[in-house]
Design an enzyme around this catalytic site. Structure first.
Site, PDB file in Angstrom:
ATOM      1  N   ASN A 171       0.746  -1.001  -0.164  1.00  0.00           N
ATOM      2  CA  ASN A 171       0.035   0.029  -0.128  1.00  0.00           C
ATOM      3  C   ASN A 171       0.902   1.299  -0.227  1.00  0.00           C
ATOM      4  O   ASN A 171       1.235   1.801  -1.155  1.00  0.00           O
ATOM      5  CB  ASN A 171      -0.803  -0.011   1.161  1.00  0.00           C
ATOM      6  CG  ASN A 171      -1.912   1.117   1.367  1.00  0.00           C
ATOM      7  OD1 ASN A 171      -2.039   1.984   0.522  1.00  0.00           O
ATOM      8  ND2 ASN A 171      -2.934   0.824   2.046  1.00  0.00           N
ATOM      9  N   ASP A 172       1.463   1.652   1.195  1.00  0.00           N
ATOM     10  CA  ASP A 172       2.299   3.009   1.400  1.00  0.00           C
ATOM     11  C   ASP A 172       3.431   2.941   0.198  1.00  0.00           C
ATOM     12  O   ASP A 172       3.783   3.931  -0.254  1.00  0.00           O
ATOM     13  CB  ASP A 172       2.876   3.197   2.552  1.00  0.00           C
ATOM     14  CG  ASP A 172       1.711   2.979   3.723  1.00  0.00           C
ATOM     15  OD1 ASP A 172       0.802   3.410   3.402  1.00  0.00           O
ATOM     16  OD2 ASP A 172       2.218   2.816   4.805  1.00  0.00           O
ATOM     17  N   VAL A 173       3.956   1.741  -0.019  1.00  0.00           N
ATOM     18  CA  VAL A 173       5.293   1.892  -0.825  1.00  0.00           C
ATOM     19  C   VAL A 173       4.805   1.974  -2.446  1.00  0.00           C
ATOM     20  O   VAL A 173       5.651   2.063  -3.129  1.00  0.00           O
ATOM     21  CB  VAL A 173       6.280   0.409  -0.767  1.00  0.00           C
ATOM     22  CG1 VAL A 173       6.529   0.213   0.588  1.00  0.00           C
ATOM     23  CG2 VAL A 173       5.295  -0.820  -1.276  1.00  0.00           C
TER      24      VAL A 173
END
Ligand code: NAP
Length: 457
Positions: free
Chosen positions: A384-386
């Site tokens: 998600n964040d990456v």
């Protein structure tokens, strides 16, 4: 003769530790590196058993049995996703042992120790005690026993700094007057309290960085103990541990584009979450297993981007099976690995190695990013964040400035996760609303199995 043999054992184990660390710098050599480091530890233990000052082996044998009884189940049964808290527990044991050795030295020789030795013992016991309680707190937060949310209050940083100054002051008092027992024990109490208070404002998701930092404190404790006991192997291993732990925590902060001060004092993880209502307003394109399998089956190049969700659902073997099915159809398959994907350094590399994914298919972020524009399909598996483009565009976002895997540049992006829920940073991901993104909701493992079956059919 015995003394020379002991020095030889120590020298060999120091060489093996250094070779082991070198091996750990690449997934291909990591297993051999780990084996060399284990051999180094075995030689250090065997060498120490030859020490001429040992009067009885009874307590040593009891220690070996106790260590095995605690260590073996920890190593065998703790799942991969719980490795960060297991590591924190190991640090707490090591730090407690070092602190107890220092306390026993002071208890036995107190007034007769010179200023220099008392100062060394003071620093060693202080670091050992705060690492002990700090590591226990870190393990508790990661395991959910202690609330993972950052706990903050007014004047927190000032009171913590005052506590640190208090401990330093007590060590100065001890150096000037080594026989001042109350100052020593008060310093131990303050250090135990400091370890707890240091970890309170840090969110559970930042714990891996903190654990690397505590690892480095543990190493420094060990090195200080080596000076105190005049044990060269301890000075060497402590310094290796201290410096590698510190370098690791700095590298992790850099990969997240955060400063160490922000991790330690920033109470990260307190960002307001997007409500389900707000999310529902934005349109997404949802896909089905059949459609996704068809897209994959007609692709020429596919890049898998694994993240924390793959670790949670233990989908790595199923990802490799899907990749094998694609390769058998002549599709070129690669994996894009982000340095801080998952929850510990090298998390994705370890999982994919476990699933026997060939190393030459793994690409670091810098290597793979230039390939996305010519990639037909990027399959995001529980990341998600990456892969959140907000890191590049949205000033003020907690992840602004973090380098990301630029999956949005692929022709089609298939995101496999269970919902639109955020990841570690607690923020929405604009990738999900992009025109070329297809959301494939479900557990990562389940999705991979179904995709492989649909692809074969
Ligand atoms: P992430 O941003 O934490 O997102 C993981 C996603 O996995 C979640 O959005 C979740 O969405 C999904 N998920 C969870 N269980 C799943 C399952 N069973 N099946 C499918 N999906 C599942 O993960 P990431 O992209 O790997 O990023 C890592 C983050 O951790 C970064 O922000 C990094 O800075 C931080 N961090 C990493 C380290 C490290 O050393 N690696 C250390 C400290 C912090 P759903 O709930 O919707 O399924």
């Amino acid at each position: 003769m015995q003394r020379n043999l002991l020095q030889l054992f120590y020298l060999l184990s120091a060489i093996l530790f250094i070779l082991g660390l070198r091996g750990l710098s690449h997934p291909k050599t990591a297993r051999r590196g780990m084996f060399l480091a284990e051999l180094g530890m075995l030689l250090a233990i065997v060498g120490t058993l030859l020490h001429h000052e040992i009067v009885s082996y009874r307590w040593i044998a009891a220690g070996l049995v106790l260590g095995t009884v605690i260590g073996a189940p920890l190593a065998i049964w703790i799942p991969m996703t719980a490795v960060p808290q297991r590591t924190a527990l190991s640090h707490s044991f090591g730090a407690l042992a070092a602190a107890l050795v220092g306390i026993s030295e002071y208890y036995r020789h107190g007034a007769h120790l010179g200023s220099a030795r008392v100062a060394t013992i003071g620093v060693e016991v202080m670091l050992g005690s705060l690492t002990f309680t700090g590591s226990l707190m870190a393990a508790g937060k990661l395991q959910g026993i202690v609330r993972g949310f950052p706990i903050t209050y007014r004047g927190q940083n000032v009171s913590n700094l005052a506590l640190l100054a208090g401990m330093a002051g007590l060590i100065v008092v001890l150096t000037l007057s080594p026989a001042t027992g109350p100052a020593f024990y008060a310093m131990v109490g303050l250090a135990l309290l400091f370890g707890v208070l240091l970890i309170l404002p840090i969110g559970a998701a930042d714990m891996p960085v903190v654990i690397a930092l505590l690892n480095s404190y543990g190493g420094l404790t060990d090195a200080a103990m080596g000076f105190m006991l005049d044990n060269k192997i301890q000075i060497i291993t402590g310094s290796l541990d201290g410096s590698s732990g510190f370098i690791l925590s700095v590298l992790m902060c850099r990969a997240m584009n955060r400063s160490m001060t922000n991790v330690l004092f920033g109470a990260f993880g307190k960002v307001p979450e997007l409500t389900a209502g707000e999310q529902a307003k934005k349109p997404i394109r949802q896909t089905t297993m059949e459609e996704a399998a068809e897209i994959l089956g007609t692709a020429r190049s596919v890049v898998f981007v694994p993240g924390y969700g793959m670790a949670v659902s233990q989908a790595q073997h199923r990802v490799r099976e899907l990749a094998d099915a694609l390769k058998s159809k002549g599709v070129s398959v690669r994996y894009g690995i982000h340095a801080v994907a998952g929850r510990m350094p090298g998390h994705m590399n370890v999982l994919l190695a476990e699933a026997n994914v060939p190393y030459d298919e793994l690409y670091d972020m810098d290597q793979i990013n230039s390939h996305f524009p010519e990639t037909d399909v990027a399959v995001v598996v529980g990341a998600n964040d990456v892969v959140n483009p907000a890191a590049k565009r949205l000033r003020g976002s907690p992840i602004y400035g973090m380098p990301i895997l630029e999956v949005e540049k692929a022709r089609v992006v298939i995101v496999c996760k269970r919902s639109l829920n955020p990841g570690f940073a607690g923020i929405d991901n604009e990738l999900y609303y992009s025109d070329n993104t297809l959301m494939l909701f479900g557990d990562a493992k389940d999705t991979m199995v179904k995709l492989a079956t649909a692809l074969k059919e």
